[in-house]
Design a protein around this motif. Structure first.
Motif, PDB file in Angstrom:
ATOM      1  N   LEU A   1      13.256   3.252  -5.789  1.00  0.00           N
ATOM      2  CA  LEU A   1      12.772   3.147  -4.416  1.00  0.00           C
ATOM      3  C   LEU A   1      13.495   2.006  -3.701  1.00  0.00           C
ATOM      4  O   LEU A   1      13.967   1.054  -4.306  1.00  0.00           O
ATOM      5  N   ASP A   2      13.534   2.095  -2.395  1.00  0.00           N
ATOM      6  CA  ASP A   2      14.183   1.058  -1.595  1.00  0.00           C
ATOM      7  C   ASP A   2      13.203  -0.085  -1.374  1.00  0.00           C
ATOM      8  O   ASP A   2      12.718  -0.338  -0.268  1.00  0.00           O
TER       9      ASP A   2
ATOM     10  N   ALA B   1       0.827  -1.205   0.000  1.00  0.00           N
ATOM     11  CA  ALA B   1       0.000   0.000   0.000  1.00  0.00           C
ATOM     12  C   ALA B   1       0.864   1.259   0.000  1.00  0.00           C
ATOM     13  O   ALA B   1       0.554   2.240  -0.691  1.00  0.00           O
ATOM     14  N   ALA B   2       1.958   1.242   0.759  1.00  0.00           N
ATOM     15  CA  ALA B   2       2.836   2.414   0.805  1.00  0.00           C
ATOM     16  C   ALA B   2       3.514   2.651  -0.541  1.00  0.00           C
ATOM     17  O   ALA B   2       3.598   3.794  -1.023  1.00  0.00           O
ATOM     18  N   VAL B   3       4.010   1.575  -1.169  1.00  0.00           N
ATOM     19  CA  VAL B   3       4.642   1.713  -2.482  1.00  0.00           C
ATOM     20  C   VAL B   3       3.617   2.192  -3.504  1.00  0.00           C
ATOM     21  O   VAL B   3       3.916   3.026  -4.369  1.00  0.00           O
ATOM     22  N   MET B   4       2.399   1.677  -3.409  1.00  0.00           N
ATOM     23  CA  MET B   4       1.339   2.109  -4.323  1.00  0.00           C
ATOM     24  C   MET B   4       1.121   3.613  -4.240  1.00  0.00           C
ATOM     25  O   MET B   4       0.995   4.302  -5.263  1.00  0.00           O
ATOM     26  N   GLY B   5       1.063   4.139  -3.011  1.00  0.00           N
ATOM     27  CA  GLY B   5       0.830   5.569  -2.858  1.00  0.00           C
ATOM     28  C   GLY B   5       1.928   6.409  -3.493  1.00  0.00           C
ATOM     29  O   GLY B   5       1.653   7.402  -4.175  1.00  0.00           O
ATOM     30  N   GLN B   6       3.173   6.000  -3.293  1.00  0.00           N
ATOM     31  CA  GLN B   6       4.285   6.747  -3.880  1.00  0.00           C
ATOM     32  C   GLN B   6       4.269   6.670  -5.405  1.00  0.00           C
ATOM     33  O   GLN B   6       4.489   7.665  -6.097  1.00  0.00           O
ATOM     34  N   LEU B   7       4.005   5.465  -5.919  1.00  0.00           N
ATOM     35  CA  LEU B   7       4.018   5.276  -7.367  1.00  0.00           C
ATOM     36  C   LEU B   7       2.872   6.035  -8.031  1.00  0.00           C
ATOM     37  O   LEU B   7       3.048   6.633  -9.101  1.00  0.00           O
ATOM     38  N   ARG B   8       1.706   6.012  -7.430  1.00  0.00           N
ATOM     39  CA  ARG B   8       0.561   6.730  -8.004  1.00  0.00           C
ATOM     40  C   ARG B   8       0.838   8.221  -8.089  1.00  0.00           C
ATOM     41  O   ARG B   8       0.554   8.873  -9.104  1.00  0.00           O
ATOM     42  N   ILE B   9       1.410   8.780  -7.035  1.00  0.00           N
ATOM     43  CA  ILE B   9       1.710  10.213  -7.031  1.00  0.00           C
ATOM     44  C   ILE B   9       2.764  10.545  -8.090  1.00  0.00           C
ATOM     45  O   ILE B   9       2.667  11.552  -8.798  1.00  0.00           O
ATOM     46  N   ALA B  10       3.791   9.672  -8.213  1.00  0.00           N
ATOM     47  CA  ALA B  10       4.836   9.917  -9.207  1.00  0.00           C
ATOM     48  C   ALA B  10       4.270   9.858 -10.623  1.00  0.00           C
ATOM     49  O   ALA B  10       4.547  10.731 -11.456  1.00  0.00           O
TER      50      ALA B  10
END
Length: 705
Positions: free
Chosen positions: A410-411, A376-385
């Motif tokens: 990303l790490d 979920a955290a990676v999804m949020g970052q990727l969607r914003i990018a």
């Protein structure tokens, strides 16, 4: 008196004296959980055990440990669901203790072993006393072992508090305890909340659903003192607990067991069992109740932690998905997200709608690998990018390539799939780039459904790691009234069925669904509202271009001519003929059909993509229609003068002969060839200019006006 002292022994001590404990071995994580009684069997204190099987080597020799491991591996490889084994434990006083373990192998939906759950007990007296044990005693011991094993097995699959209560109150729950009523309470701060009950008379306790943890009620007292209480007269118990008096009369029950649920020295709740016609509690009865309480406490503690993590994860994910969809002229957009129906109910699926320069729209659907908080955290970052890259106005191929590079930097070791499209509502031009994702579905206004062959590249992240960030764009024409559907694989992947069958079922659902985008989204996602075992999370986005039938005085239809559709030419001619007859232009049907056939054949022969055919009535006193054939080629048609023996080159000559006027106009990176026709006869009564009703057109060769 001896019976009274027995009830005053703390639960942990009682379980240790009973020497029957439970365990749960997570084969994936490699952790082995033991309750307090289980630690007592191994003669270990809580601070001496860290949850790793290796920590038991202080009590179990490597040879015995290898034999235990061999037993479970043999059971797994043989496909058995349970196994048992005797082994020796070296106690801290140096004595060798014979111990018995009984475990059940639990598998996931794919048949892969994931966990071993069971009971472990001190079996030192088994061999010496087995021959001296009476059949009645042996039957009682076997019953207790079976009940404990079955309960541990049922609760090992319970992930949430709701799952635990379902095991206790569902079918066979009361029979497992031999009880006539059951009440389960959970500690929430300074109150004890009754979260489950079973039995005919238990509704009498509804007023006590939430009460402070004090000594005014026996279950709350058991939670405070962590000591069980067994009583054979509820009326006599009311003398000790006056607050219980009014309820004791209504329960119409005789005996009760009030059991604290203790995990890691902390009370997580309390369990009250009520019995009818019971006059005493034997040592076996008490041992069984205490063993069950230990197993339930361990399951509840795990479930409470799981529910807390799930609530945090779902809250985190909900803040990362769009809160609303902007409104755009010319299209209707609807989106739905459904969490997984099992597990942590959190994942990496997402959707997005992005306003772009020049009144275009960006739409995206994606799926990050995994179903946990990190996904979920990676999804949020990727969607914003991805949203940021798209907002800068880059074409889809660039947006997706940059998103892949962002994820690779990303790490995280996660990868993601994604489909991103730019839509021009004014022209219907759609440019799509796909990164390892499911192909979209397109529905024409007449109900014809297709899966456009959208070219794609590697999933996001992996493409950058392998040095292949090329994402070719596919251009589609979205005609007025057509619907474009993007979705994640959770919508078509079901346990026990393949993806092909899922896509086929979804395609049929799109075909049979309603017209409007919001109604279509509800129609496709409605089955997801029903509980599905091991269901994946799902993101769904539906975009429909507004219908363009023209006006009652100037109607129009649109057709898409696909280059790989051999029936497209015939179906388009049929659609044009029907429209002209409905509009009162029967006199020019043949002329329009000849000219349209020549222009459509030219578009298919000399361009790589398809063509959009539009037929419209022109407003004004003269009764005229105009035919448009639009394609993506920038090469303009050239009229030639073929020789008498030539077999081609007469197309534009025929267009010039059958039309009143024709011409070519540039359209984006392509062109539109148009021609006009004038009707000579007056319109029939009630038709044509005066019929007041336009018939909407068909799309992509479905042949329906």
């Amino acid at each position: 008196m001896a019976g009274r002292r027995r009830t005053e022994i703390a639960l942990g001590e009682r379980l240790a004296l009973n020497r029957v404990g439970s365990f749960e071995w997570d084969l994936e994580e490699g952790t082995l959980e033991l309750d307090a009684a289980g630690l007592a069997v191994f003669d270990l204190r809580p601070d001496e055990y860290d949850g790793r099987p290796e920590s038991l080597l202080a009590r179990v020799s490597p040879e015995e440990g290898a034999r235990l491991g061999s037993a479970v591996m043999t059971a797994i490889h043989a496909g058995r669901s349970s196994y048992g084994a005797y082994f020796r434990v070296l106690r801290r006083d140096g004595e060798q203790q014979w111990t018995h373990l009984r475990g059940r192998v639990l598998k996931d939906e794919h048949g892969t072993p994931r966990c071993v759950a069971g009971v472990v007990r001190d079996a030192g007296a088994d061999r010496a006393q087995l021959a001296m044990t009476s059949p009645v005693q042996l039957a009682g011991w076997q019953r207790m072992t079976t009940v404990l094993q079955d309960t541990a097995d049922a609760l090992s699959r319970a992930m949430t508090v709701e799952d635990v209560t379902a095991v206790l109150t569902g079918e066979g729950g009361l029979e497992r305890f031999g009880a006539d009523g059951l009440v389960l309470g959970l500690v929430e701060g300074e109150v004890l909340q009754l979260v489950a009950q079973a039995g005919e008379s238990m509704s009498a306790l509804a007023e006590l659903k939430l009460h402070r943890i004090d000594e005014s009620l026996p279950l709350a007292e058991a939670v405070i003192t962590q000591r069980p209480r067994f009583v054979t007269s509820l009326r006599e118990l009311a003398d000790r607990f006056p607050r219980l008096g009014p309820y004791a009369k209504r329960l119409e029950l005789d005996a009760a067991a009030f059991l604290p649920l203790v995990a890691q020295a902390r009370s997580v709740g309390g369990l009250a069992l009520f019995f009818r016609g019971r006059e005493d509690f034997t040592a076996e009865d008490r041992d069984l109740c205490l063993g069950l309480a230990g197993i339930i406490a361990q399951s509840l503690q795990r479930a409470i932690l799981f529910d807390g993590e799930r609530d945090f994860a779902t809250g985190l994910q909900s803040t990362m998905l769009p809160r609303h969809i902007p409104e755009f002229d010319g299209v209707e957009i609807a989106a739905r997200y459904h969490a997984a129906s099992s597990g942590r109910e959190v994942g990496g699926d997402w959707w997005d709608v992005i306003p772009l320069p020049r009144r275009r729209i960006g739409i995206a659907v994606g799926d990050v690998e995994g179903h946990d908080t990190q996904a979920a955290a990676v999804m949020g970052q990727l969607r914003i990018a991805l949203r940021a890259f798209a907002g800068e106005g880059h074409p889809p191929s660039t947006v997706v390539a940059r998103a892949s590079r962002f994820l690779a930097e990303l790490d995280t070791e996660r990868f993601a799939t994604c489909t991103y499209a730019q839509v021009d509502p004014a022209t219907g031009d759609v440019r799509v780039a796909r990164a390892g994702h499911m192909e979209p579905i397109l529905r024409a206004t007449g109900g014809r459904v297709s899966t456009p062959p959208v070219r794609g590249g590697l999933p996001l992240g992996l493409a950058t790691e392998f040095g292949d960030e090329e994402y070719p764009e596919t251009r589609l024409d979205l005609l007025p009234g057509e619907t474009f559907v993007l979705f994640t694989d959770g919508l078509v992947e079901q346990s026990g069925s393949d993806v092909v069958a899922g896509v086929k079922a979804l395609t049929e659902a799109v075909r049979a669904g309603p017209v409007q985008a919001t109604a279509m989204a509800d129609h496709l996602s409605e089955p997801l509202r029903q509980a599905r075992p091991n269901g994946d999370d799902v993101a769904l986005l539906v975009l429909r271009r507004d219908l363009d039938p023209g006006t009652p005085l100037a109607p129009r239809i649109h057709q898409y001519l696909h280059p790989a559709d051999p029936q497209g030419l015939a179906e388009t001619r049929t659609a044009l003929r029907r429209a002209l007859q409905d509009w009162g232009f029967a006199s020019i049907v043949d002329d329009v059909e000849v000219a349209a056939g020549e222009l459509m054949v030219n578009a298919l022969l000399h361009t790589e993509a398809g063509a959009v055919v539009t037929l419209e009535v022109l407003p004004g006193p003269a009764r005229r229609v105009r035919l448009w054939v639009k394609d993506r080629s920038s090469v303009w048609p050239r009229r030639r003068t073929p020789g008498e023996a030539a077999t081609s080159g007469r197309g534009l000559l025929m267009v010039d002969a059958y039309t009143d006027a024709w011409g070519v106009e540039p359209r984006g990176d392509g062109k539109a060839v148009w021609c006009e026709f004038t009707a000579t006869e007056p319109p029939p009564d009630g038709e044509g200019e005066g019929d007041g009703e336009a018939r909407p057109g068909t799309d992509r060769g479905d042949g329906t006006p």
